[in-house]
Enzyme design. Structure first.
Site, PDB file in Angstrom:
ATOM      1  N   HIS A  60      -0.665   4.764  -6.342  1.00 35.51           N
ATOM      2  CA  HIS A  60       0.115   4.972  -5.116  1.00 35.51           C
ATOM      3  C   HIS A  60      -0.211   6.351  -4.520  1.00 35.51           C
ATOM      4  O   HIS A  60       0.468   6.802  -3.598  1.00 35.51           O
ATOM      5  CB  HIS A  60       1.614   4.911  -5.399  1.00 35.51           C
ATOM      6  CG  HIS A  60       2.125   3.545  -5.739  1.00 35.51           C
ATOM      7  ND1 HIS A  60       1.814   2.429  -4.998  1.00 35.51           N
ATOM      8  CD2 HIS A  60       2.937   3.111  -6.739  1.00 35.51           C
ATOM      9  CE1 HIS A  60       2.409   1.371  -5.519  1.00 35.51           C
ATOM     10  NE2 HIS A  60       3.092   1.756  -6.587  1.00 35.51           N
ATOM     11  N   ASP A  62       6.567 -17.649  -5.081  1.00 27.38           N
ATOM     12  CA  ASP A  62       7.440 -18.317  -6.062  1.00 27.38           C
ATOM     13  C   ASP A  62       6.793 -18.373  -7.442  1.00 27.38           C
ATOM     14  O   ASP A  62       7.482 -18.276  -8.465  1.00 27.38           O
ATOM     15  CB  ASP A  62       7.792 -19.732  -5.593  1.00 27.38           C
ATOM     16  CG  ASP A  62       8.758 -19.684  -4.420  1.00 27.38           C
ATOM     17  OD1 ASP A  62       9.378 -18.618  -4.220  1.00 27.38           O
ATOM     18  OD2 ASP A  62       8.884 -20.691  -3.705  1.00 27.38           O
ATOM     19  N   THR A  64       1.337  -5.288  -6.343  1.00 29.91           N
ATOM     20  CA  THR A  64       1.284  -6.191  -7.496  1.00 29.91           C
ATOM     21  C   THR A  64       0.586  -7.495  -7.113  1.00 29.91           C
ATOM     22  O   THR A  64      -0.244  -8.019  -7.860  1.00 29.91           O
ATOM     23  CB  THR A  64       2.739  -6.490  -7.957  1.00 29.91           C
ATOM     24  OG1 THR A  64       3.444  -5.247  -8.017  1.00 29.91           O
ATOM     25  CG2 THR A  64       2.770  -7.180  -9.295  1.00 29.91           C
ATOM     26  N   SER A  80      12.036  -2.913   1.380  1.00 35.42           N
ATOM     27  CA  SER A  80      11.666  -3.226   0.003  1.00 35.42           C
ATOM     28  C   SER A  80      11.824  -1.997  -0.888  1.00 35.42           C
ATOM     29  O   SER A  80      12.340  -2.062  -2.010  1.00 35.42           O
ATOM     30  CB  SER A  80      10.217  -3.726  -0.027  1.00 35.42           C
ATOM     31  OG  SER A  80       9.837  -4.055  -1.330  1.00 35.42           O
ATOM     32  N   LYS A  85      12.157 -10.845  -2.233  1.00 33.54           N
ATOM     33  CA  LYS A  85      12.107 -11.911  -1.217  1.00 33.54           C
ATOM     34  C   LYS A  85      10.686 -12.286  -0.833  1.00 33.54           C
ATOM     35  O   LYS A  85      10.423 -13.427  -0.493  1.00 33.54           O
ATOM     36  CB  LYS A  85      12.856 -11.477   0.050  1.00 33.54           C
ATOM     37  CG  LYS A  85      14.355 -11.587  -0.056  1.00 33.54           C
ATOM     38  CD  LYS A  85      14.975 -11.517   1.323  1.00 33.54           C
ATOM     39  CE  LYS A  85      16.489 -11.596   1.262  1.00 33.54           C
ATOM     40  NZ  LYS A  85      17.091 -11.266   2.560  1.00 33.54           N
ATOM     41  N   GLY A  86       9.812 -11.310  -0.812  1.00 31.49           N
ATOM     42  CA  GLY A  86       8.412 -11.561  -0.477  1.00 31.49           C
ATOM     43  C   GLY A  86       8.214 -12.129   0.916  1.00 31.49           C
ATOM     44  O   GLY A  86       7.435 -13.053   1.104  1.00 31.49           O
ATOM     45  N   LYS A 104       5.553  -0.435  -2.596  1.00 33.70           N
ATOM     46  CA  LYS A 104       6.218  -1.645  -2.071  1.00 33.70           C
ATOM     47  C   LYS A 104       5.477  -2.339  -0.917  1.00 33.70           C
ATOM     48  O   LYS A 104       6.065  -3.098  -0.148  1.00 33.70           O
ATOM     49  CB  LYS A 104       7.677  -1.385  -1.642  1.00 33.70           C
ATOM     50  CG  LYS A 104       8.522  -0.638  -2.610  1.00 33.70           C
ATOM     51  CD  LYS A 104       8.302  -1.000  -4.039  1.00 33.70           C
ATOM     52  CE  LYS A 104       8.939  -2.296  -4.472  1.00 33.70           C
ATOM     53  NZ  LYS A 104       8.710  -2.503  -5.950  1.00 33.70           N
ATOM     54  N   ALA A 105       4.168  -2.081  -0.848  1.00 33.96           N
ATOM     55  CA  ALA A 105       3.377  -2.705   0.221  1.00 33.96           C
ATOM     56  C   ALA A 105       2.786  -4.045  -0.183  1.00 33.96           C
ATOM     57  O   ALA A 105       2.169  -4.723   0.639  1.00 33.96           O
ATOM     58  CB  ALA A 105       2.257  -1.759   0.630  1.00 33.96           C
ATOM     59  N   GLY A 106       2.963  -4.425  -1.470  1.00 35.50           N
ATOM     60  CA  GLY A 106       2.347  -5.670  -1.938  1.00 35.50           C
ATOM     61  C   GLY A 106       1.270  -5.401  -2.996  1.00 35.50           C
ATOM     62  O   GLY A 106       0.385  -6.220  -3.220  1.00 35.50           O
TER      63      GLY A 106
END
Ligand code: PPS
Length: 305
Positions: A114, A239, A56, A145, A268-269, A52-54
């Site tokens: 990961h 978005d 993707t 996140s 939410k990003g 969940k650190a970014g």
């Protein structure tokens, strides 16, 4: 931690003596021991992170940098099919390691992981090989996140209330262990591997994506024009990624693994959403712990204050 899904992380010791909480203990240990033996290729590109650190986001950016900013091509194939997930959990379809071992020789292998540094293939632990990009995010937002991901992902334990989850996060009891240990180890190694390892901060990407994409392209030894950098920044804006079914994991919602009624993968990003979750006392307590744990770190995080 609630366990009505009947899944709880368990400390397991891998064949190299490294111990970490994992899910699906037996299968996971077997898979991680196989990963240790995996052979690297000199042109491998690895994107690594604490969950969940970014990841993707970075995966899509890195893939585009290496593919001449061809956003049309990126839209033709699922991100999961453009990357092999080295340590993919057994609860998800496909075997990432087998896919990577079968990857055509003439194509660059894009690898997601990961794994804590100590569970990367021995070859990459022992020497600088290929290119490794690590993305880190401030621990408060990372925790939030991860919390929502636990809520909606049926392959993870039910997290219970946020207070309980935060407790597990700070104690390093969640799957893959301590955020502090994960980040710090990669950071330490990256300091002596300038040409083969690169450290990206989620918050820097948010604040100035074009600049960060340029630096990444430089690290990956790709010469991109300003127009190509702009294409990548736009294609990878939150978005746009949220609406892009090649990267937003809506496939896993459709297959029932993720529950969209609870939360979304592209949630939410933002930087600073932790403020909507931490109470003042939780935040102060966390700050104390953070100060102690990071006393001698040279790495600093932006908490969106
Ligand atoms: S995973 O499951 O570990 O691979 O998840 P990961 O991709 O590391 O992290 C998911 C969080 O990253 C956010 N995200 C983004 N933020 C900004 N811009 C872009 N383009 C972007 N893409 C994904 C995603 O929304 C998750 O964060 P939260 O805070 O939950 O929204």
């Amino acid at each position: 931690m609630g366990d009505s899904r009947n899944i709880v992380p368990r400390e397991e010791t891998m064949s190299n003596g490294f111990t970490v909480p994992v899910l699906g203990a037996e299968k996971s240990r077997k898979n991680r021991n196989e990963v240790l033996k995996m052979r690297l290729r000199p042109d491998d590109v690895i994107v690594a992170s604490y969950p969940k650190a970014g990841t993707t986001w970075l995966q899509e950016i890195v893939w585009l940098i290496c593919n001449d900013a061809d956003a049309t091509l990126a839209k033709k194939k699922m991100l999961e099919d453009r990357y092999g997930w080295m340590d993919k959990p057994a609860s998800l379809p496909g075997n990432g390691l087998e896919e990577l071992n079968a990857w055509p020789r003439e194509q660059t292998r894009f690898i997601k992981t990961h794994a804590p540094f100590q569970l990367l293939p021995n070859e990459v632990q022992n020497e600088a090989i290929g290119k490794l990009i690590y993305v880190a995010r401030n621990p408060k937002d990372n925790c939030v996140s991860f919390y929502h991901f636990h809520r909606m992902n049926k392959t993870l334990p039910e997290p219970g209330p946020f207070s309980e989850f935060l407790e597990q996060f700070t104690q390093g009891n969640l799957v893959l262990g301590s955020w502090f240990d994960h980040v710090n180890k990669y950071w330490q190694v990256s300091q002596s591997r300038e040409r083969s390892m690169y450290f990206v901060l989620y918050e820097n990407m948010k604040n100035n994506s074009k600049e960060e994409i340029k630096k990444l392209a430089n690290f990956l030894e790709k010469d991109l024009s300003d127009a190509q950098i702009t294409i990548i920044a736009n294609h990878c804006a939150f978005d746009n990624m949220k609406d892009n079914d090649r990267v937003n994991y809506s496939r896993l919602t459709a297959s029932g693994l993720f529950d969209a009624n609870i939360s979304h993968f592209m949630r939410k990003g933002k930087v600073g959403d932790w403020k909507n979750h931490f109470t003042v006392s939780q935040s102060e307590e966390f700050d104390d712990l953070y100060r102690k744990k990071t006393e001698d770190w040279t790495l600093e995080f932006d908490f969106g204050l």
